[in-house]
Design a protein around this motif. Structure first.
Motif, PDB file in Angstrom:
ATOM      1  N   SER A  68      25.353  60.267 -59.976  1.00  0.00           N
ATOM      2  CA  SER A  68      24.093  60.312 -59.226  1.00  0.00           C
ATOM      3  C   SER A  68      22.986  60.934 -60.054  1.00  0.00           C
ATOM      4  O   SER A  68      21.836  60.480 -60.019  1.00  0.00           O
ATOM      5  N   LEU A  69      23.330  61.980 -60.795  1.00  0.00           N
ATOM      6  CA  LEU A  69      22.336  62.656 -61.631  1.00  0.00           C
ATOM      7  C   LEU A  69      21.799  61.739 -62.715  1.00  0.00           C
ATOM      8  O   LEU A  69      20.631  61.833 -63.103  1.00  0.00           O
ATOM      9  N   ASP A  70      22.630  60.825 -63.184  1.00  0.00           N
ATOM     10  CA  ASP A  70      22.292  59.983 -64.333  1.00  0.00           C
ATOM     11  C   ASP A  70      21.663  58.651 -63.930  1.00  0.00           C
ATOM     12  O   ASP A  70      21.074  57.974 -64.767  1.00  0.00           O
ATOM     13  N   ASP A  71      21.765  58.280 -62.660  1.00  0.00           N
ATOM     14  CA  ASP A  71      21.391  56.918 -62.264  1.00  0.00           C
ATOM     15  C   ASP A  71      19.885  56.693 -62.360  1.00  0.00           C
ATOM     16  O   ASP A  71      19.080  57.531 -61.954  1.00  0.00           O
ATOM     17  N   LEU A  72      19.537  55.544 -62.902  1.00  0.00           N
ATOM     18  CA  LEU A  72      18.139  55.119 -63.009  1.00  0.00           C
ATOM     19  C   LEU A  72      17.905  53.781 -62.323  1.00  0.00           C
ATOM     20  O   LEU A  72      16.937  53.627 -61.580  1.00  0.00           O
ATOM     21  N   VAL A  73      18.811  52.821 -62.542  1.00  0.00           N
ATOM     22  CA  VAL A  73      18.581  51.455 -62.077  1.00  0.00           C
ATOM     23  C   VAL A  73      18.576  51.381 -60.555  1.00  0.00           C
ATOM     24  O   VAL A  73      17.626  50.886 -59.934  1.00  0.00           O
ATOM     25  N   ILE A  74      19.635  51.889 -59.925  1.00  0.00           N
ATOM     26  CA  ILE A  74      19.732  51.808 -58.468  1.00  0.00           C
ATOM     27  C   ILE A  74      18.642  52.642 -57.808  1.00  0.00           C
ATOM     28  O   ILE A  74      18.057  52.235 -56.800  1.00  0.00           O
ATOM     29  N   SER A  75      18.351  53.804 -58.382  1.00  0.00           N
ATOM     30  CA  SER A  75      17.296  54.653 -57.808  1.00  0.00           C
ATOM     31  C   SER A  75      15.938  53.969 -57.862  1.00  0.00           C
ATOM     32  O   SER A  75      15.130  54.114 -56.934  1.00  0.00           O
ATOM     33  N   SER A  76      15.662  53.222 -58.938  1.00  0.00           N
ATOM     34  CA  SER A  76      14.364  52.555 -59.064  1.00  0.00           C
ATOM     35  C   SER A  76      14.170  51.486 -57.996  1.00  0.00           C
ATOM     36  O   SER A  76      13.038  51.189 -57.614  1.00  0.00           O
ATOM     37  N   PHE A  77      15.261  50.897 -57.496  1.00  0.00           N
ATOM     38  CA  PHE A  77      15.164  49.891 -56.444  1.00  0.00           C
ATOM     39  C   PHE A  77      15.026  50.513 -55.063  1.00  0.00           C
ATOM     40  O   PHE A  77      14.420  49.919 -54.166  1.00  0.00           O
ATOM     41  N   THR A  78      15.610  51.676 -54.852  1.00  0.00           N
ATOM     42  CA  THR A  78      15.708  52.240 -53.501  1.00  0.00           C
ATOM     43  C   THR A  78      14.794  53.434 -53.269  1.00  0.00           C
ATOM     44  O   THR A  78      14.754  53.949 -52.155  1.00  0.00           O
ATOM     45  N   THR A  79      14.079  53.900 -54.282  1.00  0.00           N
ATOM     46  CA  THR A  79      13.235  55.064 -54.111  1.00  0.00           C
ATOM     47  C   THR A  79      11.920  54.682 -53.440  1.00  0.00           C
ATOM     48  O   THR A  79      11.563  53.509 -53.315  1.00  0.00           O
ATOM     49  N   GLY A  80      11.211  55.702 -53.003  1.00  0.00           N
ATOM     50  CA  GLY A  80       9.922  55.501 -52.354  1.00  0.00           C
ATOM     51  C   GLY A  80       9.027  56.698 -52.587  1.00  0.00           C
ATOM     52  O   GLY A  80       9.346  57.579 -53.408  1.00  0.00           O
ATOM     53  N   PRO A  81       7.901  56.782 -51.895  1.00  0.00           N
ATOM     54  CA  PRO A  81       6.988  57.914 -52.084  1.00  0.00           C
ATOM     55  C   PRO A  81       7.667  59.240 -51.758  1.00  0.00           C
ATOM     56  O   PRO A  81       8.340  59.385 -50.745  1.00  0.00           O
ATOM     57  N   GLY A  82       7.490  60.205 -52.657  1.00  0.00           N
ATOM     58  CA  GLY A  82       8.064  61.529 -52.454  1.00  0.00           C
ATOM     59  C   GLY A  82       9.530  61.639 -52.789  1.00  0.00           C
ATOM     60  O   GLY A  82      10.149  62.668 -52.512  1.00  0.00           O
ATOM     61  N   ALA A  83      10.125  60.587 -53.360  1.00  0.00           N
ATOM     62  CA  ALA A  83      11.550  60.610 -53.692  1.00  0.00           C
ATOM     63  C   ALA A  83      11.775  60.175 -55.132  1.00  0.00           C
ATOM     64  O   ALA A  83      12.740  59.477 -55.430  1.00  0.00           O
ATOM     65  N   THR A  84      10.910  60.586 -56.023  1.00  0.00           N
ATOM     66  CA  THR A  84      11.047  60.244 -57.438  1.00  0.00           C
ATOM     67  C   THR A  84      12.103  61.136 -58.072  1.00  0.00           C
ATOM     68  O   THR A  84      11.975  62.358 -58.090  1.00  0.00           O
ATOM     69  N   THR A  85      13.166  60.524 -58.579  1.00  0.00           N
ATOM     70  CA  THR A  85      14.227  61.294 -59.216  1.00  0.00           C
ATOM     71  C   THR A  85      13.868  61.604 -60.661  1.00  0.00           C
ATOM     72  O   THR A  85      12.945  61.009 -61.232  1.00  0.00           O
TER      73      THR A  85
END
Length: 273
Positions: A197-214
């Motif tokens: 989870s700490l390392d993920d970029l691809v899945i987070s970029s699809f599912t993130t939104g305002p105020g949830a930038t990892t």
């Protein structure tokens, strides 16, 4: 002799290819110069600048919360899935269930991220903090299931049967006998899920939104504009945290295994007397 030298050379080159860039990153995080590739002397300036960067700190806090929550939920679900696959060898839909558990292991992350995005759009859920957690839980629980399942396959069920024969309820048997014995595998699964989870970029970029930038998304967006020593500093801290976590997990696993072996020897000795 030639084969051993060749193997040692290949192994050395492989480790050098993996770890020399990390060592360079750590060294240049203490660089006094603003230019990443030019050494300007030893300095902790960029660590101080990093702590005052609100954008990086907010992204790090979001990443830590997402990692802890998703890893915890994924560990619970993955452990239950492993118990189901090991203890119930035959039930309707077992093949479909196991396929759904193992699918994220072989499926490209871009497909997983896109499918989660389409799901959230279809059900009308606004993307943000909790959608990232749901997505991370989905692809990390399968890793936990595999780790715990490998431990359950070598588990001595006679200990559970003895507790049940003595009148211990099944739920209490699980929490007093089964869980303590598989706990090292559960901890290892949690650590693996948290790291993924700490390392993920691809899945987070699809599912993130305002105020949830990892943090990986924040780092990637800044790297596209040019690498700064602040990025080296925060990456060095992440490397240190992961290293410490791995060491703690390894020590706790070894201690738990030694404690288990001592308990088994003690139980055998008492049974012999």
């Amino acid at each position: 002799m030639k084969s051993s030298r060749f193997d040692a050379t290949v192994l050395t080159l492989g480790f050098a290819f993996l770890y020399i860039p990390i060592i360079i990153l750590v060294v240049y995080s203490f660089n006094a110069s603003r230019l990443v590739t030019v050494w300007g002397g030893f300095s902790l300036h960029w660590y101080q600048t990093m702590w005052s960067n609100e954008g990086l700190m907010d992204a790090a806090w979001v990443t830590a919360r997402v990692g802890v929550i998703s890893a915890t939920i994924g560990t619970v679900l993955g452990t239950l899935a492993a118990l189901t696959l090991v203890r119930f060898s035959r039930f309707p839909g077992r093949m479909l269930f196991s396929g759904m558990i193992y699918a994220p292991l072989v499926m490209p992350e871009v497909i997983t991220g896109l499918s989660m995005l389409l799901l959230f759009v279809a059900v009308g859920v606004d993307r943000g903090f909790w959608t990232v957690i749901i997505a991370h839980t989905t692809f990390t629980m399968c890793y936990v299931a595999i780790v715990v399942q490998s431990r359950l396959l070598t588990f001595d069920r006679s200990l559970e049967e003895a507790a049940l024969d003595l009148g211990c309820p099944p739920v209490k048997t699980f929490f007093t006998i089964t869980l303590p014995l598989i706990f090292p595998a559960v901890v290892a699964g949690w650590m693996l899920a948290f790291t993924l989870s700490l390392d993920d970029l691809v899945i987070s970029s699809f599912t993130t939104g305002p105020g949830a930038t990892t943090l990986p998304i924040k780092i990637y967006s800044q790297v596209r504009l040019g690498v700064t020593p602040e990025i080296n500093a925060i990456c060095t801290i992440l490397i240190g945290l992961v290293t410490i976590g791995v060491i703690i997990a390894s020590i706790s696993t070894k201690r738990a295994e030694l404690r288990r072996q001592q308990d088994e020897h003690l139980a055998v000795g008492r049974g012999a007397t």
